[in-house]
Design a protein around this motif. Sequence first.
Motif, PDB file in Angstrom:
ATOM      1  N   LYS A 149     -24.215   5.086  24.290  1.00  0.00           N
ATOM      2  CA  LYS A 149     -25.669   5.109  24.234  1.00  0.00           C
ATOM      3  C   LYS A 149     -26.208   6.369  24.900  1.00  0.00           C
ATOM      4  CE  LYS A 149     -29.768   2.371  25.440  1.00  0.00           C
ATOM      5  NZ  LYS A 149     -30.255   1.115  26.100  1.00  0.00           N
ATOM      6  N   ARG A 157     -25.634   9.365  22.649  1.00  0.00           N
ATOM      7  CA  ARG A 157     -26.593   9.453  21.547  1.00  0.00           C
ATOM      8  C   ARG A 157     -27.933  10.003  22.023  1.00  0.00           C
ATOM      9  NH1 ARG A 157     -24.167   4.446  20.167  1.00  0.00           N
ATOM     10  NH2 ARG A 157     -25.886   3.297  21.164  1.00  0.00           N
ATOM     11  N   LYS A 158     -28.366   9.602  23.227  1.00  0.00           N
ATOM     12  CA  LYS A 158     -29.640  10.088  23.758  1.00  0.00           C
ATOM     13  C   LYS A 158     -29.580  11.583  24.041  1.00  0.00           C
ATOM     14  CE  LYS A 158     -31.348   5.788  25.815  1.00  0.00           C
ATOM     15  NZ  LYS A 158     -31.786   5.109  27.065  1.00  0.00           N
TER      16      LYS A 158
END
Length: 207
Positions: A85, A88-89
Amino acid sequence: LLFGARRLWLPALFLLLGWKTTTTCYSVGSQKEPEGKTLKLLTYNTHMRAFTGLDHPEKNEMLNYLKDSDADILCLQEFLPPTEKAARKVNRYLSNYPYHHHYRVANGNGLALYTRYPILSVEPVRYKTRFANGSVLYRLQVGSDTLVVVNNHLETNQLSSHDKELYKDLLKGRKENSRSGSKHLLKKLAQAAVVRGPQADSVAQAI
């Protein structure tokens, strides 16, 4: 003054021995922009500090610096998103670099490449390391050419806060423990060089 001048031999020796590397890695002389088509590369040891406050990445000064650098290629050391996560950010925030690759080395450390050019191949360079060091050789498609880029995180000098203060004292010409301090620093530098030398040789062979 004479005594202080005698203590300048150590930094002068370091500068002399590393002069070729210094002039290769750092600009010496004119600061004018080069003419013609250029390629801008940024290498940065992030110390794993690029992943704080990812819910609002625009407030992360390090990510802003990377994004605003206008570099064509980013070579990042000690850079490994802790989760998918988080990755991806970060990738989304650095979306001006459509091609990227993360590589995990020992002890939860990592290397990363962000680039405006397609990545043709990724080749980790294998060598012995005492800590979380590593290198990765990339081949990028730049127009009709293939560009080889190596992201290195070689053995450091492992200087502690005390060592750095000791070095500052030597620069200032302070005579307290100057002889033992000089020997101590030279020993640490030599130990690191013994490890870093073969690592650099492995990179040279890979190229």
